[in-house]
Design an enzyme around this catalytic site. Structure first.
Site, short mmCIF file in Angstrom:
data_model
loop_
_atom_site.label_atom_id
_atom_site.label_comp_id
_atom_site.label_asym_id
_atom_site.label_seq_id
_atom_site.Cartn_x
_atom_site.Cartn_y
_atom_site.Cartn_z
N SER A 148 59.58 -5.41 -1.23
CA SER A 148 59.99 -6.45 -0.30
C SER A 148 59.61 -7.79 -0.90
O SER A 148 58.67 -7.90 -1.69
CB SER A 148 59.30 -6.27 1.05
OG SER A 148 59.41 -7.42 1.86
N TYR A 161 52.23 -4.45 6.26
CA TYR A 161 53.48 -4.26 5.53
C TYR A 161 53.45 -5.02 4.21
O TYR A 161 53.80 -4.47 3.15
CB TYR A 161 54.64 -4.73 6.41
CG TYR A 161 56.00 -4.64 5.76
CD1 TYR A 161 56.67 -3.43 5.72
CD2 TYR A 161 56.62 -5.77 5.22
CE1 TYR A 161 57.94 -3.33 5.13
CE2 TYR A 161 57.88 -5.68 4.65
CZ TYR A 161 58.53 -4.46 4.61
OH TYR A 161 59.78 -4.37 4.03
#
Length: 292
Positions: A148, A161
């Protein structure tokens, strides 16, 4: 969930063979479709048996799928076995399965934090290990890990995350160095927010719009044609994010305040995100105890 393979019918082929995790929806589904259209034979994996079976059926014959939980350390072995026994090779492995909890870290249950690490990082370690072991024996292959943009630009409200995705990036960079002498490529895809159920209810500033899952799938196919260590989605992030680490913290904070980036993860829209959060709650057994 049991990792006993549930298998669709297909015949052996000399086509390139790819494993895709989290293949029932979103990025995984889009990637699987693109790979199938490009002529790959697929071994698909997802925890959702119904969605995965439907996905496999839409691809037609010649592919296989395994209903399994990627957090089970035996799952990657089953996937390698399916590829090697049925197709006699393993050329591409896409570690895609992941989850995205939002909100302040102090408000998240301990079980959710543990599950996030297990899905987003530990499972990728296990998958990468199994894939590379097989590829080393074969003498060729390409491992692609979906990380990401938050691996490079950590986001408030997405602490766990961001930490796991930074771990994925570090893992991929280290494995790239290990795999080079074997003729194996290792790449990382770093997307911004993608328009999947993980993004439901996330409050985006007006200057940002979610990218379609096909944008990540296209990046995967481009990496297979022209291997590089990293690929950002959209591509312009690769010209911007790596340089932010050179800026003074005060300037970065000012930019975040002006762009209201902290609101993205800290203040999602509850009504729109409740369905996805219910799935996460089910996965971790409904444990809502706060972290001490």
């Amino acid at each position: 969930m049991s990792t006993k393979p549930r298998i669709s019918q297909g015949r052996p082929s000399d086509a390139l063979v790819a494993v895709v995790t989290g293949a029932a929806r979103g990025i995984g589904q889009a990637t699987a479709r693109k790979l199938a259209a490009a002529g790959h034979r697929l071994v698909l994996c997802d925890i959702d048996d119904t969605a995965l079976g439907h996905m496999a059926d839409t691809l037609g014959p010649g592919h296989r799928y395994v209903t399994a939980d990627v957090t089970d350390a035996q799952t990657p072995k089953h996937l390698v076995t399916e590829a090697r026994q049925h197709y006699r090779r393993l050329d591409v492995w896409v570690n895609n399965a992941g989850i995205l909890p939002t909100g302040k870290l102090t408000d998240q249950p301990r079980s959710l934090l543990d599950h996030t690490i297990a899905v987003n990082l530990t499972a990728l370690c296990h998958g990468s290990q199994a894939a590379l072991t097989s590829m080393y024996e074969q003498g060729s292959g390409h491992l692609i890990n979906i990380a990401s943009a938050s691996a490079v630009k950590p986001m408030a409200g997405m602490a766990a995350y961001s930490a796991t995705k930074a771990g994925v990036l570090a893992l991929s960079e280290a494995l790239r160095r290990e795999a080079r002498p074997h003729g194996i490529h290792v790449s990382t895809v770093l997307p911004a927010l993608i328009d999947t159920r993980l993004a439901h209810g996330i409050r985006l500033p007006c200057h940002l719009t979610p990218q379609p899952p096909t944008a990540v799938a296209d990046a995967v196919l481009e990496l297979l044609k022209h291997p590089t260590s990293r690929r950002y989605v959209p591509r312009w992030l690769g010209w911007l994010l790596p340089w932010t680490g050179l800026l003074p913290t005060r300037l970065l904070d000012l930019a975040d305040d002006l762009l209201r980036t902290d609101a993205i993860g800290c203040t999602p829209l509850p009504g729109q995100r409740s369905a996805y959060e219910a799935v996460l709650d089910s996965d971790v057994g409904g444990d809502t105890r706060p972290v001490a």
